[in-house]
Design a protein around this motif. Structure first.
Motif, PDB file in Angstrom:
ATOM      1  N   THR A 256      48.988  19.645  27.078  1.00 26.35           N
ATOM      2  CA  THR A 256      48.305  19.420  25.802  1.00 26.35           C
ATOM      3  C   THR A 256      48.753  20.436  24.766  1.00 26.35           C
ATOM      4  OG1 THR A 256      46.373  18.529  26.957  1.00 26.35           O
ATOM      5  CG2 THR A 256      46.041  19.255  24.685  1.00 26.35           C
ATOM      6  N   PHE A 257      48.862  21.691  25.190  1.00 20.49           N
ATOM      7  CA  PHE A 257      49.336  22.785  24.345  1.00 20.49           C
ATOM      8  C   PHE A 257      50.734  22.473  23.819  1.00 20.49           C
ATOM      9  CE2 PHE A 257      50.643  27.586  24.745  1.00 20.49           C
ATOM     10  CZ  PHE A 257      50.586  27.747  23.376  1.00 20.49           C
ATOM     11  N   PHE A 258      51.630  22.103  24.700  1.00 18.44           N
ATOM     12  CA  PHE A 258      53.006  21.795  24.316  1.00 18.44           C
ATOM     13  C   PHE A 258      53.059  20.580  23.382  1.00 18.44           C
ATOM     14  CE2 PHE A 258      56.698  19.087  24.874  1.00 18.44           C
ATOM     15  CZ  PHE A 258      57.727  19.947  24.545  1.00 18.44           C
ATOM     16  N   LYS A 259      52.381  19.496  23.741  1.00 11.83           N
ATOM     17  CA  LYS A 259      52.467  18.256  22.976  1.00 11.83           C
ATOM     18  C   LYS A 259      52.015  18.444  21.533  1.00 11.83           C
ATOM     19  CE  LYS A 259      50.668  14.597  24.836  1.00 11.83           C
ATOM     20  NZ  LYS A 259      49.693  13.801  25.642  1.00 11.83           N
ATOM     21  N   ARG A 260      50.947  19.186  21.352  1.00 12.72           N
ATOM     22  CA  ARG A 260      50.434  19.374  19.986  1.00 12.72           C
ATOM     23  C   ARG A 260      51.482  20.067  19.119  1.00 12.72           C
ATOM     24  NH1 ARG A 260      44.573  21.766  18.026  1.00 12.72           N
ATOM     25  NH2 ARG A 260      45.017  21.692  15.796  1.00 12.72           N
TER      26      ARG A 260
ATOM     27  N   SER B 168      55.378  28.495  38.428  1.00 12.34           N
ATOM     28  CA  SER B 168      54.844  27.170  38.734  1.00 12.34           C
ATOM     29  C   SER B 168      55.185  26.227  37.591  1.00 12.34           C
ATOM     30  CB  SER B 168      53.327  27.238  38.903  1.00 12.34           C
ATOM     31  OG  SER B 168      52.716  27.574  37.658  1.00 12.34           O
ATOM     32  N   ILE B 169      54.959  24.932  37.790  1.00 12.64           N
ATOM     33  CA  ILE B 169      55.189  23.964  36.713  1.00 12.64           C
ATOM     34  C   ILE B 169      54.277  24.271  35.533  1.00 12.64           C
ATOM     35  CG2 ILE B 169      55.020  21.528  36.060  1.00 12.64           C
ATOM     36  CD1 ILE B 169      55.904  20.814  38.905  1.00 12.64           C
ATOM     37  N   ALA B 170      53.038  24.674  35.821  1.00 10.87           N
ATOM     38  CA  ALA B 170      52.110  25.037  34.743  1.00 10.87           C
ATOM     39  C   ALA B 170      52.678  26.176  33.904  1.00 10.87           C
ATOM     40  CB  ALA B 170      50.753  25.430  35.329  1.00 10.87           C
ATOM     41  N   GLU B 171      53.256  27.164  34.567  1.00  7.26           N
ATOM     42  CA  GLU B 171      53.821  28.298  33.845  1.00  7.26           C
ATOM     43  C   GLU B 171      55.077  27.907  33.072  1.00  7.26           C
ATOM     44  OE1 GLU B 171      52.376  32.040  36.602  1.00  7.26           O
ATOM     45  OE2 GLU B 171      53.973  30.730  37.346  1.00  7.26           O
ATOM     46  N   VAL B 172      55.872  27.021  33.632  1.00  8.12           N
ATOM     47  CA  VAL B 172      57.058  26.532  32.918  1.00  8.12           C
ATOM     48  C   VAL B 172      56.637  25.839  31.620  1.00  8.12           C
ATOM     49  CG1 VAL B 172      58.984  24.895  32.974  1.00  8.12           C
ATOM     50  CG2 VAL B 172      58.486  26.300  34.988  1.00  8.12           C
TER      51      VAL B 172
ATOM     52  N   GLY C  67      49.881  32.387  32.695  1.00 11.65           N
ATOM     53  CA  GLY C  67      49.269  31.797  33.874  1.00 11.65           C
ATOM     54  C   GLY C  67      47.782  31.558  33.716  1.00 11.65           C
ATOM     55  N   PHE C  68      47.233  31.855  32.535  1.00 16.46           N
ATOM     56  CA  PHE C  68      45.791  31.703  32.321  1.00 16.46           C
ATOM     57  C   PHE C  68      45.396  30.264  31.981  1.00 16.46           C
ATOM     58  CE2 PHE C  68      45.882  36.349  30.769  1.00 16.46           C
ATOM     59  CZ  PHE C  68      45.726  36.821  32.070  1.00 16.46           C
ATOM     60  N   ILE C  69      46.373  29.470  31.510  1.00 15.76           N
ATOM     61  CA  ILE C  69      46.068  28.087  31.135  1.00 15.76           C
ATOM     62  C   ILE C  69      46.219  27.209  32.376  1.00 15.76           C
ATOM     63  CG2 ILE C  69      46.628  26.188  29.574  1.00 15.76           C
ATOM     64  CD1 ILE C  69      47.902  28.222  27.695  1.00 15.76           C
ATOM     65  N   ARG C  70      45.225  26.396  32.638  1.00  8.76           N
ATOM     66  CA  ARG C  70      45.226  25.613  33.861  1.00  8.76           C
ATOM     67  C   ARG C  70      45.863  24.238  33.658  1.00  8.76           C
ATOM     68  NH1 ARG C  70      44.895  28.157  38.358  1.00  8.76           N
ATOM     69  NH2 ARG C  70      44.276  26.188  39.352  1.00  8.76           N
TER      70      ARG C  70
ATOM     71  N   ALA D 272      47.006  21.221  42.449  1.00 11.59           N
ATOM     72  CA  ALA D 272      47.842  21.940  43.411  1.00 11.59           C
ATOM     73  C   ALA D 272      49.311  21.836  43.038  1.00 11.59           C
ATOM     74  CB  ALA D 272      47.611  21.386  44.816  1.00 11.59           C
ATOM     75  N   GLN D 273      49.726  20.671  42.551  1.00 12.66           N
ATOM     76  CA  GLN D 273      51.125  20.496  42.139  1.00 12.66           C
ATOM     77  C   GLN D 273      51.440  21.318  40.894  1.00 12.66           C
ATOM     78  OE1 GLN D 273      51.031  16.212  41.899  1.00 12.66           O
ATOM     79  NE2 GLN D 273      52.023  15.965  43.895  1.00 12.66           N
ATOM     80  N   TRP D 274      50.521  21.355  39.950  1.00 14.81           N
ATOM     81  CA  TRP D 274      50.721  22.150  38.742  1.00 14.81           C
ATOM     82  C   TRP D 274      50.955  23.619  39.088  1.00 14.81           C
ATOM     83  CZ3 TRP D 274      51.832  21.220  33.869  1.00 14.81           C
ATOM     84  CH2 TRP D 274      51.474  20.009  33.261  1.00 14.81           C
ATOM     85  N   HIS D 275      50.249  24.116  40.093  1.00 19.04           N
ATOM     86  CA  HIS D 275      50.227  25.562  40.332  1.00 19.04           C
ATOM     87  C   HIS D 275      50.985  25.986  41.593  1.00 19.04           C
ATOM     88  CE1 HIS D 275      47.541  26.103  36.961  1.00 19.04           C
ATOM     89  NE2 HIS D 275      46.866  25.060  37.384  1.00 19.04           N
TER      90      HIS D 275
END
Length: 201
Positions: free
Chosen positions: A134-138, A64-68, A125-128, A52-55
């Protein structure tokens, strides 16, 4: 004797190259430290968020934070491409005479004025949730590995920007790369400070 002369010539060449290198060891250390610092700060701000916080959206049009974080990861791909192309271009150290100072890039990326993301860096917005981290860190870890080991003189290799065809060296691209995360860390903290931001379950 010939072998000794060749070896001495090799050492002299290496020494001359090291002395003429514009991207100093201090520049390289500064770059790597800031790439690591901003990665680690982003991890601290997001790794324990609930779904809920991510989105959570402050308003429907706000990210959202997820989108950022997805946006940050997309830019990591863009930065990597710019660095790769620039580092393989012909060295043009003389362009430092007409390029803007580092402070121009630091001030621009850290200003409070909203920036408009290009279409290629807009989150889907498709990545949950945490998958965005994980995407960013790699991608960031790959960038750190390259910056830490490259022998390329990042102040001698340039790209030309759309803004007045101004030359920008690769060290300055790195400033944008880590500064971009600093900029969006402010945005993430603002989202988390919103009165409607969900609490922990």
């Amino acid at each position: 004797m010939k072998q000794m002369i060749s070896f001495l010539f090799f050492l002299a060449t290496v020494s001359a190259q090291a002395q003429s290198r514009l991207w100093t060891a201090a520049d390289q250390k500064y770059t790597v430290e800031n790439l690591k610092r901003t990665r680690d700060e982003l991890i601290r701000e997001t790794e324990n968020l609930t779904d809920a916080q991510w989105h959570f959206h402050e308003t429907p049009e706000r990210w959202s934070i997820a989108e950022v974080v997805e946006h940050l990861a997309l830019w990591e791909i863009i930065w990597a491409r710019e660095i790769s192309i620039g580092a393989r271009s012909k060295p043009q150290p003389e362009l430092n005479q007409i390029s803007r100072p580092d402070s121009y890039y630091t001030n621009f990326i850290m200003e409070d004025t909203p920036h408009k993301a290009p279409d290629i860096a807009k989150p889907t917005g498709f990545i949950r949730g945490k998958d965005n981290l994980t995407f960013f860190k790699r991608l960031r870890d790959q960038a750190i590995g390259y910056a830490d080991t490259t022998k390329t003189d990042m102040r001698a290799h340039f790209e030309f920007t759309a803004a007045g065809n101004s030359p920008r060296n690769m060290h300055q691209v790195y400033i944008y790369q880590w500064g971009h995360v600093d900029r969006h860390l402010r945005q993430i903290r603002k989202v988390k400070a919103h009165p409607g931001y969900p609490g922990k379950l």
